[in-house]
Design a protein around this motif. Structure first.
Motif, PDB file in Angstrom:
ATOM      1  N   SER A 154      23.297  10.863  66.484  1.00 27.22           N
ATOM      2  CA  SER A 154      22.949  12.246  66.103  1.00 27.22           C
ATOM      3  C   SER A 154      21.510  12.637  66.424  1.00 27.22           C
ATOM      4  N   GLU A 155      20.623  11.670  66.586  1.00 30.54           N
ATOM      5  CA  GLU A 155      19.205  12.001  66.771  1.00 30.54           C
ATOM      6  C   GLU A 155      18.782  11.817  68.225  1.00 30.54           C
ATOM      7  N   ARG A 156      18.315  12.904  68.830  1.00 28.19           N
ATOM      8  CA  ARG A 156      17.895  12.850  70.234  1.00 28.19           C
ATOM      9  C   ARG A 156      16.800  11.815  70.467  1.00 28.19           C
ATOM     10  N   ASN A 157      15.819  11.772  69.555  1.00 29.32           N
ATOM     11  CA  ASN A 157      14.701  10.830  69.737  1.00 29.32           C
ATOM     12  C   ASN A 157      15.178   9.378  69.741  1.00 29.32           C
ATOM     13  N   MET A 158      16.186   9.083  68.890  1.00 31.97           N
ATOM     14  CA  MET A 158      16.705   7.718  68.831  1.00 31.97           C
ATOM     15  C   MET A 158      17.403   7.367  70.146  1.00 31.97           C
TER      16      MET A 158
ATOM     17  N   ILE B  48      14.121  10.124  55.659  1.00 28.86           N
ATOM     18  CA  ILE B  48      13.240  11.074  54.960  1.00 28.86           C
ATOM     19  C   ILE B  48      13.666  12.513  55.260  1.00 28.86           C
ATOM     20  N   GLU B  49      13.989  12.797  56.524  1.00 28.23           N
ATOM     21  CA  GLU B  49      14.439  14.159  56.889  1.00 28.23           C
ATOM     22  C   GLU B  49      15.680  14.548  56.092  1.00 28.23           C
ATOM     23  N   LYS B  50      16.639  13.634  56.032  1.00 24.49           N
ATOM     24  CA  LYS B  50      17.901  13.946  55.339  1.00 24.49           C
ATOM     25  C   LYS B  50      17.672  14.095  53.838  1.00 24.49           C
TER      26      LYS B  50
ATOM     27  N   ALA C 279       7.906  19.911  51.736  1.00 24.38           N
ATOM     28  CA  ALA C 279       8.960  19.448  52.654  1.00 24.38           C
ATOM     29  C   ALA C 279       8.381  19.326  54.054  1.00 24.38           C
ATOM     30  N   LYS C 280       7.554  20.294  54.431  1.00 29.81           N
ATOM     31  CA  LYS C 280       6.925  20.245  55.763  1.00 29.81           C
ATOM     32  C   LYS C 280       6.013  19.018  55.886  1.00 29.81           C
ATOM     33  N   ILE C 281       5.209  18.758  54.850  1.00 30.29           N
ATOM     34  CA  ILE C 281       4.298  17.599  54.893  1.00 30.29           C
ATOM     35  C   ILE C 281       5.104  16.303  55.007  1.00 30.29           C
ATOM     36  N   ALA C 282       6.175  16.197  54.200  1.00 21.28           N
ATOM     37  CA  ALA C 282       6.989  14.967  54.215  1.00 21.28           C
ATOM     38  C   ALA C 282       7.582  14.740  55.603  1.00 21.28           C
ATOM     39  N   LYS C 283       8.172  15.796  56.184  1.00 18.67           N
ATOM     40  CA  LYS C 283       8.819  15.632  57.497  1.00 18.67           C
ATOM     41  C   LYS C 283       7.785  15.403  58.590  1.00 18.67           C
ATOM     42  N   ASP C 284       6.675  16.147  58.533  1.00 17.33           N
ATOM     43  CA  ASP C 284       5.656  16.001  59.583  1.00 17.33           C
ATOM     44  C   ASP C 284       5.004  14.616  59.518  1.00 17.33           C
ATOM     45  N   ALA C 285       4.748  14.126  58.304  1.00 19.25           N
ATOM     46  CA  ALA C 285       4.119  12.803  58.168  1.00 19.25           C
ATOM     47  C   ALA C 285       5.056  11.708  58.669  1.00 19.25           C
TER      48      ALA C 285
ATOM     49  N   ILE D 236      17.282  17.858  49.211  1.00 14.50           N
ATOM     50  CA  ILE D 236      16.572  18.431  48.069  1.00 14.50           C
ATOM     51  C   ILE D 236      16.431  19.943  48.210  1.00 14.50           C
ATOM     52  N   THR D 237      16.119  20.398  49.438  1.00 12.61           N
ATOM     53  CA  THR D 237      15.949  21.837  49.623  1.00 12.61           C
ATOM     54  C   THR D 237      16.350  22.275  51.019  1.00 12.61           C
ATOM     55  N   ASP D 238      16.961  23.467  51.102  1.00 12.83           N
ATOM     56  CA  ASP D 238      17.223  24.044  52.420  1.00 12.83           C
ATOM     57  C   ASP D 238      16.308  25.247  52.645  1.00 12.83           C
ATOM     58  N   ARG D 239      15.301  25.383  51.748  1.00  9.82           N
ATOM     59  CA  ARG D 239      14.340  26.470  51.900  1.00  9.82           C
ATOM     60  C   ARG D 239      13.010  25.929  52.399  1.00  9.82           C
ATOM     61  N   TYR D 240      12.209  26.839  52.936  1.00 15.96           N
ATOM     62  CA  TYR D 240      10.874  26.423  53.375  1.00 15.96           C
ATOM     63  C   TYR D 240      10.060  26.014  52.157  1.00 15.96           C
ATOM     64  N   HIS D 241       9.452  24.831  52.244  1.00 13.33           N
ATOM     65  CA  HIS D 241       8.551  24.380  51.176  1.00 13.33           C
ATOM     66  C   HIS D 241       7.425  23.599  51.835  1.00 13.33           C
ATOM     67  N   PRO D 242       6.162  23.890  51.463  1.00 11.90           N
ATOM     68  CA  PRO D 242       5.043  23.188  52.099  1.00 11.90           C
ATOM     69  C   PRO D 242       5.122  21.672  51.950  1.00 11.90           C
TER      70      PRO D 242
HETATM   71  N1  ATP Z   1      12.430  22.666  54.297  1.00 15.56           N
HETATM   72  C1  ATP Z   1      11.372  22.758  55.131  1.00 15.56           C
HETATM   73  N2  ATP Z   1      10.225  23.305  54.681  1.00 15.56           N
HETATM   74  C2  ATP Z   1       9.145  23.396  55.505  1.00 15.56           C
HETATM   75  N3  ATP Z   1       9.107  22.978  56.778  1.00 15.56           N
HETATM   76  C3  ATP Z   1      10.222  22.399  57.270  1.00 15.56           C
HETATM   77  C4  ATP Z   1      11.407  22.264  56.479  1.00 15.56           C
HETATM   78  N4  ATP Z   1      12.349  21.646  57.250  1.00 15.56           N
HETATM   79  C5  ATP Z   1      11.776  21.422  58.426  1.00 15.56           C
HETATM   80  N5  ATP Z   1      10.507  21.864  58.469  1.00 15.56           N
HETATM   81  C6  ATP Z   1       9.573  21.791  59.605  1.00 15.56           C
HETATM   82  O1  ATP Z   1      10.321  21.757  60.810  1.00 15.56           O
HETATM   83  C7  ATP Z   1      10.073  20.525  61.500  1.00 15.56           C
HETATM   84  C8  ATP Z   1      11.357  20.036  62.113  1.00 15.56           C
HETATM   85  O2  ATP Z   1      12.244  19.735  61.074  1.00 15.56           O
HETATM   86  P1  ATP Z   1      13.740  19.218  61.338  1.00 15.56           P
HETATM   87  O3  ATP Z   1      14.383  18.947  60.043  1.00 15.56           O
HETATM   88  O4  ATP Z   1      14.408  20.152  62.270  1.00 15.56           O
HETATM   89  O5  ATP Z   1      13.461  17.867  62.039  1.00 15.56           O
HETATM   90  P2  ATP Z   1      13.858  17.445  63.496  1.00 15.56           P
HETATM   91  O6  ATP Z   1      13.666  18.568  64.456  1.00 15.56           O
HETATM   92  O7  ATP Z   1      15.186  16.827  63.402  1.00 15.56           O
HETATM   93  O8  ATP Z   1      12.699  16.380  63.697  1.00 15.56           O
HETATM   94  P3  ATP Z   1      12.666  15.208  64.732  1.00 15.56           P
HETATM   95  O9  ATP Z   1      12.567  15.875  66.078  1.00 15.56           O
HETATM   96  O10 ATP Z   1      11.450  14.422  64.333  1.00 15.56           O
HETATM   97  O11 ATP Z   1      13.940  14.429  64.521  1.00 15.56           O
HETATM   98  C9  ATP Z   1       9.505  19.576  60.452  1.00 15.56           C
HETATM   99  O12 ATP Z   1       8.675  18.577  61.049  1.00 15.56           O
HETATM  100  C10 ATP Z   1       8.724  20.524  59.562  1.00 15.56           C
HETATM  101  O13 ATP Z   1       7.454  20.826  60.145  1.00 15.56           O
END
Ligand code: ATP
Length: 128
Positions: free
Chosen positions: A33-37, A81-83, A96-102, A88-94
């Motif tokens: 499912s993951e392009r990067n993988m 971590i992404e999943k 959530a962004k930090i967790a995914k970006d980190a 936990i949330t399908d809304r934008y949350h700062p």
């Molecule tokens: N709920 C959220 N709130 C805030 N920002 C988010 C949220 N979900 C995603 N993002 C932002 O969008 C980016 C991409 O998130 P996404 O879940 O699409 O990952 P992805 O594209 O599958 O990542 P990767 O390419 O590393 O697998 C995140 O790194 C984050 O900056």
């Protein structure tokens, strides 16, 4: 939610074989499912074939295998971590962004280091 709901299998603790099965399901899920993988998997195949071709030493293989393991493992944790964030949330949350970006940053750091060390190991074998 009790343990029966969580495991979806009558609430019994999984056997050792069952636990391995769950781990492999996780690996196959991320791989499919993951392009990067998929990119990491292609790079892994190329690195292993090239390593066999240039006859890497035992120490060089150990370093390459550690790097491969580190990148693949971090990609698996990144997806976990992404999943979890998406659960936990399908809304934008700062946060959530930090967790995914980190998490994505961790994969990037290890990938860059793997490329640099890979070049240091392979180039002397390839260059005349
Ligand atoms: N709920 C959220 N709130 C805030 N920002 C988010 C949220 N979900 C995603 N993002 C932002 O969008 C980016 C991409 O998130 P996404 O879940 O699409 O990952 P992805 O594209 O599958 O990542 P990767 O390419 O590393 O697998 C995140 O790194 C984050 O900056």
């Amino acid at each position: 939610m009790d343990s029966q709901d969580k495991r979806g299998g009558g609430g019994k603790k999984p056997t050792l074989v069952g636990s391995f099965g769950h781990a492999f399901q996780g690996i196959f899920y991320v791989l499919s499912s993951e392009r990067n993988m998929k990119i990491h998997a292609c790079a892994l195949i190329i690195v292993v074939i090239t390593g066999l071709y240039v006859h890497l030493s035992q120490v060089e293989w150990c370093i390459i295998l550690i790097l491969i393991g580190a990148v693949i493992s971090l990609e698996l944790v990144n997806t976990a971590i992404e999943k979890t964030v998406d659960l936990i949330t399908d809304r934008y949350h700062p946060l959530a962004k930090i967790a995914k970006d980190a998490a994505a940053g961790a994969v990037l750091v290890m990938t860059i280091i793997a490329i640099v060390i890979g070049c240091m190991i392979f180039l002397p074998h390839i260059l005349p």
